[in-house]
Design a protein around this motif. Structure first.
Motif, PDB file in Angstrom:
ATOM      1  N   ARG A 284       0.825  -1.213   0.000  1.00 29.81           N
ATOM      2  CA  ARG A 284       0.000   0.000   0.000  1.00 29.81           C
ATOM      3  C   ARG A 284       0.857   1.259   0.000  1.00 29.81           C
ATOM      4  N   ALA A 285       2.013   1.192   0.655  1.00 26.44           N
ATOM      5  CA  ALA A 285       2.887   2.364   0.726  1.00 26.44           C
ATOM      6  C   ALA A 285       3.618   2.614  -0.584  1.00 26.44           C
ATOM      7  N   ARG A 286       3.915   1.548  -1.308  1.00 27.26           N
ATOM      8  CA  ARG A 286       4.722   1.699  -2.522  1.00 27.26           C
ATOM      9  C   ARG A 286       3.904   1.823  -3.801  1.00 27.26           C
ATOM     10  N   LEU A 287       2.764   1.156  -3.851  1.00 29.14           N
ATOM     11  CA  LEU A 287       2.025   1.014  -5.102  1.00 29.14           C
ATOM     12  C   LEU A 287       1.582   2.337  -5.733  1.00 29.14           C
ATOM     13  N   PRO A 288       1.110   3.345  -4.952  1.00 27.94           N
ATOM     14  CA  PRO A 288       0.658   4.591  -5.595  1.00 27.94           C
ATOM     15  C   PRO A 288       1.721   5.238  -6.473  1.00 27.94           C
ATOM     16  N   TRP A 289       2.950   5.284  -5.952  1.00 27.57           N
ATOM     17  CA  TRP A 289       4.015   5.922  -6.727  1.00 27.57           C
ATOM     18  C   TRP A 289       4.449   5.038  -7.893  1.00 27.57           C
ATOM     19  N   LEU A 290       4.342   3.717  -7.734  1.00 20.76           N
ATOM     20  CA  LEU A 290       4.655   2.835  -8.853  1.00 20.76           C
ATOM     21  C   LEU A 290       3.642   3.020  -9.982  1.00 20.76           C
ATOM     22  N   PHE A 291       2.379   3.238  -9.606  1.00 19.43           N
ATOM     23  CA  PHE A 291       1.368   3.542 -10.616  1.00 19.43           C
ATOM     24  C   PHE A 291       1.698   4.855 -11.329  1.00 19.43           C
ATOM     25  N   LEU A 292       2.169   5.831 -10.575  1.00 24.73           N
ATOM     26  CA  LEU A 292       2.562   7.098 -11.181  1.00 24.73           C
ATOM     27  C   LEU A 292       3.686   6.875 -12.191  1.00 24.73           C
ATOM     28  N   GLY A 293       4.663   6.043 -11.810  1.00 28.51           N
ATOM     29  CA  GLY A 293       5.749   5.728 -12.727  1.00 28.51           C
ATOM     30  C   GLY A 293       5.245   5.019 -13.976  1.00 28.51           C
ATOM     31  N   LEU A 294       4.261   4.128 -13.784  1.00 28.13           N
ATOM     32  CA  LEU A 294       3.679   3.413 -14.927  1.00 28.13           C
ATOM     33  C   LEU A 294       2.986   4.384 -15.870  1.00 28.13           C
ATOM     34  N   ILE A 295       2.211   5.300 -15.309  1.00 28.70           N
ATOM     35  CA  ILE A 295       1.513   6.292 -16.130  1.00 28.70           C
ATOM     36  C   ILE A 295       2.524   7.177 -16.864  1.00 28.70           C
ATOM     37  N   GLY A 296       3.583   7.563 -16.135  1.00 23.65           N
ATOM     38  CA  GLY A 296       4.620   8.377 -16.765  1.00 23.65           C
ATOM     39  C   GLY A 296       5.291   7.643 -17.916  1.00 23.65           C
ATOM     40  N   GLY A 297       5.552   6.355 -17.720  1.00 17.98           N
ATOM     41  CA  GLY A 297       6.167   5.559 -18.780  1.00 17.98           C
ATOM     42  C   GLY A 297       5.265   5.436 -19.994  1.00 17.98           C
ATOM     43  N   LEU A 298       3.964   5.245 -19.736  1.00 19.84           N
ATOM     44  CA  LEU A 298       3.011   5.163 -20.846  1.00 19.84           C
ATOM     45  C   LEU A 298       2.920   6.501 -21.579  1.00 19.84           C
ATOM     46  N   GLY A 299       2.983   7.596 -20.800  1.00 21.80           N
ATOM     47  CA  GLY A 299       2.964   8.918 -21.425  1.00 21.80           C
ATOM     48  C   GLY A 299       4.177   9.136 -22.313  1.00 21.80           C
ATOM     49  N   ALA A 300       5.349   8.731 -21.813  1.00 21.54           N
ATOM     50  CA  ALA A 300       6.576   8.877 -22.599  1.00 21.54           C
ATOM     51  C   ALA A 300       6.510   8.037 -23.876  1.00 21.54           C
ATOM     52  N   ALA A 301       5.951   6.820 -23.753  1.00 25.31           N
ATOM     53  CA  ALA A 301       5.818   5.952 -24.934  1.00 25.31           C
ATOM     54  C   ALA A 301       4.879   6.573 -25.958  1.00 25.31           C
ATOM     55  N   ALA A 302       3.799   7.187 -25.455  1.00 23.77           N
ATOM     56  CA  ALA A 302       2.851   7.834 -26.362  1.00 23.77           C
ATOM     57  C   ALA A 302       3.494   9.012 -27.082  1.00 23.77           C
ATOM     58  N   ILE A 303       4.308   9.772 -26.360  1.00 21.12           N
ATOM     59  CA  ILE A 303       5.005  10.906 -26.981  1.00 21.12           C
ATOM     60  C   ILE A 303       5.952  10.423 -28.076  1.00 21.12           C
ATOM     61  N   MET A 304       6.718   9.378 -27.772  1.00 14.64           N
ATOM     62  CA  MET A 304       7.646   8.837 -28.757  1.00 14.64           C
ATOM     63  C   MET A 304       6.885   8.298 -29.969  1.00 14.64           C
ATOM     64  N   GLY A 305       5.683   7.750 -29.727  1.00 17.80           N
ATOM     65  CA  GLY A 305       4.872   7.254 -30.837  1.00 17.80           C
ATOM     66  C   GLY A 305       4.488   8.357 -31.807  1.00 17.80           C
ATOM     67  N   GLY A 306       4.349   9.581 -31.302  1.00 23.06           N
ATOM     68  CA  GLY A 306       4.005  10.711 -32.160  1.00 23.06           C
ATOM     69  C   GLY A 306       5.152  11.140 -33.053  1.00 23.06           C
ATOM     70  N   PHE A 307       6.349  10.687 -32.750  1.00 23.97           N
ATOM     71  CA  PHE A 307       7.531  11.023 -33.558  1.00 23.97           C
ATOM     72  C   PHE A 307       8.089   9.774 -34.255  1.00 23.97           C
ATOM     73  N   GLU A 308       7.206   8.832 -34.491  1.00 20.06           N
ATOM     74  CA  GLU A 308       7.646   7.538 -35.030  1.00 20.06           C
ATOM     75  C   GLU A 308       8.356   7.685 -36.372  1.00 20.06           C
ATOM     76  N   GLU A 309       7.819   8.542 -37.248  1.00 22.29           N
ATOM     77  CA  GLU A 309       8.422   8.713 -38.575  1.00 22.29           C
ATOM     78  C   GLU A 309       9.826   9.299 -38.465  1.00 22.29           C
ATOM     79  N   MET A 310       9.995  10.282 -37.569  1.00 25.46           N
ATOM     80  CA  MET A 310      11.314  10.903 -37.401  1.00 25.46           C
ATOM     81  C   MET A 310      12.317   9.910 -36.831  1.00 25.46           C
ATOM     82  N   ILE A 311      11.861   9.089 -35.880  1.00 22.00           N
ATOM     83  CA  ILE A 311      12.751   8.090 -35.285  1.00 22.00           C
ATOM     84  C   ILE A 311      13.169   7.062 -36.336  1.00 22.00           C
ATOM     85  N   ALA A 312      12.230   6.722 -37.251  1.00 19.46           N
ATOM     86  CA  ALA A 312      12.558   5.755 -38.298  1.00 19.46           C
ATOM     87  C   ALA A 312      13.644   6.297 -39.225  1.00 19.46           C
ATOM     88  N   ARG A 313      13.612   7.613 -39.496  1.00 20.51           N
ATOM     89  CA  ARG A 313      14.601   8.214 -40.388  1.00 20.51           C
ATOM     90  C   ARG A 313      15.908   8.504 -39.674  1.00 20.51           C
TER      91      ARG A 313
END
Length: 450
Positions: A284-313
Motif C-alpha cells: 500500500r505504501a509503494r504502489l501509488p508511486w509505482l502507478f505514477l511511474g507506470l503512467i509516466g512511462g506510458l505517457g513517454a511511450a505515447a510521446i515517442m509514438g508521435g515522432f515515429e516517422e522521425m525516429i525511423a529516419r
C-alpha cells in the motif's frame, strides 16, 4: 565503556535463564545493562519471554525500556500486563513518555490504569497532556520542570527548587513566572548563587527567554531549538502561562522521524512503514508511486509514438532517449532536493523569481558543459554534425527546464501546505522524464528540419 553488542550466545543464555526461571542470575545479568540495550534484547525475545523479563526487573528500569521498544512489541507486552502493573511503569516515567504510552492503550482500560497511579499529581499531569494533539508542542512536552515566582527571595527560591528538582531528571533551566503563572524570564544559576539570600528574584532574573506555544508544530520547535542551540525550551499556552518544557532528546526523535519520513517519500513510499511491516502494508505504501511511474512511462511511450516517422529516419535519436530522460530526472531531483533542504532549514532567502533565475543560469551552465562533450562524442561516433547538434541543444533545453521544474515544484507545494519532500521522489522524476522526452523530439525535429 565497551559498546553493548547482542550476540547469539548472549541471547541464548538469556532465553535459557528465562526458561529455567533462574531469576537471581537473570537480574544479575541485566543489572549493568543499559535500558536501551535491554530493549534491544526484548525485541529479539518471544512475547512470553519478553513479558516475563519485564515483570521480573524493577519498574525503575523497565519503564525506560518500554519507551525504547518497537511500538508493536510494546503493545504486545502491555497487553500481557495488568492495569496495576502498567500503572507502576507509568509512575516511573516522565509525564511526556507516560502520556505517549497511555495514548497507545485500549480506551477501555485507560481510566482504570490512570486511577491506579498512586501519585495523583503525576496522574493529573498525564491526563492533561493527553488533551493535546500529538503533532504539536503540547503533545511533545513534559510537565517536569523547575519554576520560581518573581516575588520570591533567593532563599525561598532555593528551598522550593530543592523540592521541585526531586521530580526532574535533568535541570536545564530555571523558569521565572509571575503570580498568574505567565512566563516572564529565566534564572541564571550563577546569579542565584552570587546574589544575597534576601534579594527578590525579580531583581536578578533574565527577562529574555525563548519559548513556543502549545499548538506549535514539532518541526518548528526543532528548528528553533537547533537555531539557538537549546537543550530545552519552555512551552506556554495561549495567554503565556508556563505549562511544560520540551527537551533535546524529544527533539532528536522528531528530527529522526521527519528524516525517515522524507527519505521514504523521496524514494516513492507514501506511508510511514518499516522493513518488518506486513507485505500488504508495504504494498500500500509503494504502489501509488509505482502507478505514477507506470503512467509516466506510458505517457513517454505515447510521446515517442508521435515522432515515429522521425525516429525511423534518424534511429540514432532513439538510442539517446534514455540519456535525455535520465538527465532530466537527475537534474530535477538535484534542484528539488536543494530547495526542500532549504525549506526545512529555513535557509531560503529572496524571492521565488530570483531563485528560479539562479537555477536557470546554473542549469544552463551545466547543460552547456555537458552538451559540448556530448556534441563531440556523437559527431565523432556517427559523423553527422546536424544530428549531434540537435541532440546537444536538446540536452541543454531539457536540463534547464528540469532545473526550473525541480525548483518551482517544491516551492509551490510548500506554499499550498503540502510536504515538499514528495518533489524529490518519483513525482519530479516522472514529470521531468515526460517533459524531457517531449522537448528532446521537438527540438530534434526543428534542428533537423523534419
Amino acid at each position: 565503556m565497551t559498546p553493548f553488542k547482542l550476540t547469539d550466545e548472549l541471547l541464548a543464555e538469556i532465553q535459557q535463564l528465562i526458561e529455567n526461571r533462574q531469576n537471581d542470575s537473570l537480574r544479575s545479568l541485566m543489572e549493568e545493562v543499559h535500558y536501551a540495550d535491554v530493549a534491544e534484547i526484548i525485541d529479539e525475545l518471544h512475547e512470553d519471554q519478553a513479558t516475563y523479563l519485564i515483570k521480573l526487573l524493577d519498574s525503575e528500569k523497565t519503564s525506560d525500556v518500554l519507551t525504547e521498544l518497537d511500538e508493536d512489541v510494546r503493545e504486545a507486552i502491555l497487553g500481557n500486563l495488568s492495569s496495576q502493573e502498567i500503572a507502576g511503569e507509568l509512575a516511573e516515567l516522565d509525564t511526556d513518555d507516560a502520556a505517549d504510552i497511555v495514548a497507545e492503550l485500549p480506551k477501555e482500560i485507560v481510566q482504570e490504569v490512570i486511577s491506579k497511579i498512586s501519585d495523583r499529581e503525576h496522574a493529573r499531569d498525564i491526563v492533561d497532556l493527553l488533551r493535546y494533539d500529538e503533532n504539536s508542542a503540547g503533545g511533545l512536552m513534559a510537565k517536569e520542570l523547575v519554576k520560581v515566582y518573581d516575588h520570591w527571595t533567593v532563599l525561598t527560591c532555593v528551598k522550593e527548587m530543592r523540592q521541585q528538582a526531586e521530580n526532574v531528571t535533568r535541570v536545564h533551566s530555571i523558569y521565572v513566572v509571575n503570580d498568574q503563572g505567565i512566563l516572564i524570564g529565566r534564572l541564571s544559576l550563577k546569579d542565584l548563587l552570587t546574589a544575597s539570600t534576601r534579594s527578590p528574584i525579580r531583581d536578578i532574573y533574565i527577562s529574555h527567554v525563548d519559548s513556543v506555544n502549545v499548538n506549535e508544530k514539532p518541526e518548528e520547535v526543532a528548528r528553533i531549538m537547533s537555531k539557538y542551540d537549546l537543550e530545552a525550551i519552555p512551552v506556554v499556552d495561549e495567554i503565556g502561562r508556563l505549562v511544560g518544557r520540551i527537551t533535546i532528546d524529544d527533539i532528536v526523535d522528531v528530527i529522526r522521524e521527519e528524516a525517515d519520513r522524507d527519505y521514504q517519500m523521496a524514494a516513492g513510499i507514501s506511508q510511514d512503514v518499516e522493513a518488518d511491516d506486513s507485505i500488504w502494508d508495504l504494498t500500500r505504501a509503494r504502489l501509488p508511486w509505482l502507478f505514477l511511474g507506470l503512467i509516466g512511462g506510458l505517457g513517454a511511450a505515447a510521446i515517442m509514438g508521435g515522432f515515429e516517422e522521425m525516429i525511423a529516419r534518424h534511429a540514432i535519436l532513439f538510442f539517446f532517449t534514455p540519456l535525455i530522460a535520465a538527465m532530466a530526472g537527475n537534474v530535477g531531483v538535484q534542484s528539488s532536493a536543494i530547495i526542500v533542504q532549504g525549506l526545512v532549514n529555513d535557509d531560503l532567502k529572496g524571492s521565488v523569481g530570483n531563485r528560479l533565475i539562479k537555477e536557470m543560469l546554473l542549469a544552463l551552465l551545466n547543460g552547456v558543459i555537458l552538451a559540448v562533450g556530448l556534441l563531440v562524442f556523437t559527431w565523432i561516433w556517427k559523423g553527422s554534425f546536424p544530428t549531434a547538434l540537435a541532440i546537444s541543444i536538446s540536452l541543454i533545453a531539457v536540463i534547464v527546464v528540469a532545473g526550473v521544474i525541480g525548483t518551482f515544484t517544491p516551492l509551490f507545494l510548500h506554499k499550498r501546505g503540502i510536504d515538499p519532500a514528495i518533489a524529490t521522489g518519483p513525482f519530479i522524476t516522472t514529470s521531468n522524464d515526460i517533459f524531457g522526452i517531449l522537448i528532446y523530439f521537438w527540438i530534434a525535429r526543428f534542428v533537423l528540419g523534419i
